[in-house]
Design a protein around this motif. Structure first.
Motif, PDB file in Angstrom:
ATOM      1  N   SER A 131      -7.706  66.673   7.488  1.00 22.90           N
ATOM      2  CA  SER A 131      -8.392  66.579   6.195  1.00 22.90           C
ATOM      3  C   SER A 131      -9.358  65.404   6.177  1.00 22.90           C
ATOM      4  O   SER A 131      -8.953  64.255   6.381  1.00 22.90           O
ATOM      5  CB  SER A 131      -7.371  66.427   5.068  1.00 22.90           C
ATOM      6  N   VAL A 132     -10.627  65.670   5.884  1.00 24.53           N
ATOM      7  CA  VAL A 132     -11.601  64.593   5.747  1.00 24.53           C
ATOM      8  C   VAL A 132     -11.288  63.707   4.552  1.00 24.53           C
ATOM      9  O   VAL A 132     -11.285  62.473   4.672  1.00 24.53           O
ATOM     10  CB  VAL A 132     -13.031  65.165   5.670  1.00 24.53           C
ATOM     11  N   PRO A 133     -11.004  64.267   3.355  1.00 24.20           N
ATOM     12  CA  PRO A 133     -10.684  63.388   2.223  1.00 24.20           C
ATOM     13  C   PRO A 133      -9.473  62.487   2.475  1.00 24.20           C
ATOM     14  O   PRO A 133      -9.494  61.309   2.099  1.00 24.20           O
ATOM     15  CB  PRO A 133     -10.412  64.379   1.081  1.00 24.20           C
ATOM     16  N   GLU A 134      -8.435  63.010   3.115  1.00 23.67           N
ATOM     17  CA  GLU A 134      -7.260  62.179   3.380  1.00 23.67           C
ATOM     18  C   GLU A 134      -7.573  61.103   4.423  1.00 23.67           C
ATOM     19  O   GLU A 134      -7.041  59.992   4.354  1.00 23.67           O
ATOM     20  CB  GLU A 134      -6.088  63.052   3.825  1.00 23.67           C
ATOM     21  N   SER A 135      -8.431  61.434   5.387  1.00 20.69           N
ATOM     22  CA  SER A 135      -8.850  60.420   6.355  1.00 20.69           C
ATOM     23  C   SER A 135      -9.698  59.353   5.667  1.00 20.69           C
ATOM     24  O   SER A 135      -9.590  58.162   5.973  1.00 20.69           O
ATOM     25  CB  SER A 135      -9.639  61.071   7.490  1.00 20.69           C
ATOM     26  N   GLU A 136     -10.527  59.764   4.737  1.00 16.90           N
ATOM     27  CA  GLU A 136     -11.340  58.798   3.994  1.00 16.90           C
ATOM     28  C   GLU A 136     -10.464  57.898   3.123  1.00 16.90           C
ATOM     29  O   GLU A 136     -10.769  56.703   2.954  1.00 16.90           O
ATOM     30  CB  GLU A 136     -12.379  59.525   3.152  1.00 16.90           C
ATOM     31  N   ASP A 137      -9.385  58.442   2.573  1.00 20.32           N
ATOM     32  CA  ASP A 137      -8.448  57.609   1.809  1.00 20.32           C
ATOM     33  C   ASP A 137      -7.883  56.493   2.687  1.00 20.32           C
ATOM     34  O   ASP A 137      -7.741  55.342   2.246  1.00 20.32           O
ATOM     35  CB  ASP A 137      -7.307  58.461   1.252  1.00 20.32           C
ATOM     36  N   PHE A 138      -7.531  56.852   3.915  1.00 20.34           N
ATOM     37  CA  PHE A 138      -7.020  55.850   4.848  1.00 20.34           C
ATOM     38  C   PHE A 138      -8.089  54.795   5.155  1.00 20.34           C
ATOM     39  O   PHE A 138      -7.811  53.589   5.192  1.00 20.34           O
ATOM     40  CB  PHE A 138      -6.559  56.523   6.140  1.00 20.34           C
ATOM     41  N   ILE A 139      -9.311  55.241   5.365  1.00 18.57           N
ATOM     42  CA  ILE A 139     -10.403  54.307   5.658  1.00 18.57           C
ATOM     43  C   ILE A 139     -10.628  53.366   4.478  1.00 18.57           C
ATOM     44  O   ILE A 139     -10.824  52.149   4.658  1.00 18.57           O
ATOM     45  CB  ILE A 139     -11.686  55.086   6.016  1.00 18.57           C
ATOM     46  N   ASP A 140     -10.578  53.914   3.261  1.00 21.12           N
ATOM     47  CA  ASP A 140     -10.709  53.061   2.065  1.00 21.12           C
ATOM     48  C   ASP A 140      -9.635  51.978   2.063  1.00 21.12           C
ATOM     49  O   ASP A 140      -9.920  50.798   1.812  1.00 21.12           O
ATOM     50  CB  ASP A 140     -10.575  53.908   0.796  1.00 21.12           C
ATOM     51  N   TRP A 141      -8.400  52.387   2.328  1.00 14.02           N
ATOM     52  CA  TRP A 141      -7.294  51.421   2.350  1.00 14.02           C
ATOM     53  C   TRP A 141      -7.485  50.399   3.458  1.00 14.02           C
ATOM     54  O   TRP A 141      -7.252  49.195   3.255  1.00 14.02           O
ATOM     55  CB  TRP A 141      -5.972  52.163   2.544  1.00 14.02           C
TER      56      TRP A 141
END
Length: 589
Positions: A131-141
């Motif tokens: 999932s791109v959105p879930e990967s982006e959530d990790f990057i945000d964190w």
């Protein structure tokens, strides 16, 4: 049979243990005639290392449970963090594990140099690795942990398959999530989105090093996809072995916090080279300069345009390119080594030598370092050390006969490289003109195309293209002795015979490679007595890819009693050039 070469199904699943055997050799300082390029370092700074651990598949429930392979990788990262006495780096991990195995908890981890389980910061019930959105959530964190880091490494670890095999996101690429709920992965386009996202979070500064740590990710297509967000990329163009080596090269940051992505990639490649040679495991690993990839893409585009013009409607000319591709170390089913292919073109098609040389020049210019080792594993001793470290897609007729043809329209639609260059047009020209001249039983390249054969009637067959295979079917009676055999036609051939029961097409019940290897009889013979009357499939493979023709015959009785239908020592039927394990007969047509 002297050497059994196959068009092997893409081994996307890495394996632990002695997958390759042989004695290490060669120099750790160089391989494949490639010299490391010199790059200057940056000013000293701090680093944020983002690692996407996608092990929601057999890496967790098999490799980890059996060999603690993931634990070893995590301990490597923890040891690097523990040695960071000057606080120059932060390592953060997105863990997507196979939760039913209970080895790891999904979530975000900030490593402290201690125990991985105690470094969990944010627990998540279930993560979708694709999932791109879930990967982006990790990057945000991750950027809340080290918002002001000067340099970044982004690494995705998991199985990899290049861009082959369509899934819900378009194509497989890396980070297969196989928990039965998501069945997703990160395609090349999605990796492009994520590297752009990391760049955006970093004030529009490029990622210093991108490391897709998996099999078959070393294609020009991925390099081109991420070229605007990444300074340097490290990857393998072939299958990459799972073993007790992982990110050891990252420790170079500790003694040199201003190390450039080029020199960090060199450290990773050299570390892998030292380790895999010491344990005798075949591997390829390269680092490339993303600023040079556009030049390589342009030279490949020009070559493709000129090749299409040269081939035109000439079948013989098209065959030159087929041969050049088939002898360029196929990486998986769809990718060939660019260096070996262009070298072959320079010999086979002198008219295009100038364009091939231009592509070779730009490949060498883009390549920072290439490391490889050939472990001399049985029949599949490939000369990886002569390769160039970067692959490109290429359909061939030989793949087509084994049902391994990739859609050119899909290639164009899902890959920026496919859309921006004429490469797929060139491949279409080759495929359209290289019309094979098969025997009268073609097409007979699969179980549902099997031709009928009768007792006592000799059939003439030929291997009309490299990698051809012929399927036949017959009803055999219980208790009757049969001899299934090939014999010489007008041209030399090297056959391999496999016998399957129609009720189980996953495993052959009898196999023979050579009737008499010692005396040079490379034809094949199986003696078999069925326990039940049933339909059987006979598969004849072009074992040495030397083409040629043969006569096929089935007779009652046993001839050559010294021979048994056991597998002969020089043939491993598990390495046959197609995967029958999921085959089901189509009963609707």
């Amino acid at each position: 049979m002297k050497n059994f070469k196959t068009i092997s199904y893409c081994l996307m699943l890495m394996s632990i243990g002695l997958l390759f055997t042989g004695c290490p050799g060669g120099s750790a300082g160089s391989s494949g005639g490639v010299t490391e390029k010199t790059y200057s370092d940056n000013e000293d700074g701090t680093w944020l290392i983002l690692i996407h651990f996608g092990v929601d598949n057999n890496i967790d429930y098999a490799f980890e449970e059996n060999d603690q392979i993931v634990t070893n990788y995590l301990q490597t990262l923890e040891s690097i963090e523990a040695a960071d006495i000057n606080n120059v780096l932060d390592i953060v991990v997105l863990m997507d594990a196979y939760n039913t195995a209970g080895n790891f908890q999904d979530g975000y981890y900030h490593l402290t140099g201690g125990t991985f389980a105690t470094d969990l910061v944010t627990s998540i019930t279930e993560i979708n690795s694709g999932s791109v959105p879930e990967s982006e959530d990790f990057i945000d964190w991750a950027f809340t942990i080290a918002p002001n880091a000067d340099y970044h490494v982004y690494s995705v670890f998991n199985h990899g398959g290049g861009f082959a095999d369509a899934n819900i996101a378009g194509t497989y690429g890396i980070a297969y999530d196989e928990d039965g709920t998501h069945n997703d992965s990160l395609s090349h386009d999605e990796l492009g989105q994520l590297t752009e996202y990391v760049k955006m979070k970093n004030g529009n500064n490029n990622i210093e090093l991108f490391f897709p740590y998996a099999c078959l990710m070393g294609g020009v297509e991925l390099a081109y996809q991420v070229k605007d967000s990444v300074n340097f990329m490290t990857f393998s163009e072939e299958n990459f072995p799972a073993d007790y080596w992982s990110w050891e090269g990252l420790e170079e940051i500790l003694s040199n916090p201003g190390i450039s992505g080029a020199n960090l990639g060199k450290a990773i490649c050299n570390s892998a080279n030292t380790y895999f040679r010491s344990v005798g495991r075949s591997f390829t690993l390269a680092t490339i300069d993303e600023a040079k990839i556009s030049n390589l893409a342009n030279s490949l585009d020009t070559f493709a345009e000129q090749a299409s013009i040269y081939i035109g409607s000439n079948q013989t000319r098209a065959a030159y390119f087929e041969d050049a591709a088939m002898n360029a170390i196929p990486m998986g089913n769809y990718y060939i080594d660019i260096k070996l292919f262009m070298n072959n073109i320079s010999v086979r098609v002198p008219n295009l030598a100038t364009y091939a040389s231009s592509a070779l020049h730009d490949l060498d210019d883009a390549r920072v370092i290439f490391r490889a080792f050939d472990a001399d594993y049985g029949y599949d001793s490939r000369d990886y050390e002569s390769a160039g470290g970067l692959s490109v897609f290429h359909n061939t007729w030989a793949y087509k006969t084994s049902d391994y043809e990739y859609s050119l329209s899909l290639y164009n639609n899902i890959l920026t490289f496919g859309n921006d260059t004429s490469w797929s047009d060139y491949i279409q020209t080759v495929m359209a003109q290289y019309v094979s001249q098969g025997d009268s039983y073609e097409p007979d390249n699969w179980f549902n195309e099997a031709s009928a054969i009768s007792i006592g009637v000799s059939q003439y067959h030929n291997f009309h293209i490299a990698g051809d295979n012929d399927f036949m079917q017959i009803t055999l009676n219980a208790g009757q002795d049969y001899t299934i055999r090939t014999s010489a036609g007008s041209e030399y051939a090297d056959t391999v015979l496999l016998l399957y029961k129609s009720s189980d097409t996953s495993t052959p019940i009898a196999v023979n490679d050579d009737i008499n290897l010692a005396n040079g009889n490379y034809y094949s013979k199986i003696n078999y007595t069925p326990s039940a009357t049933a339909t059987y499939y006979i598969v004849c493979i072009d074992g040495y890819e030397c083409l040629g023709d043969y006569n096929m015959e089935i007779v009652t009785g046993t001839y050559g009693s010294s021979f048994t239908s056991d597998i002969t020592p020089d043939f491993d039927y598990s390495k046959i050039p197609f995967d029958f394990s999921n085959f089901q007969l189509d009963t609707e047509e």
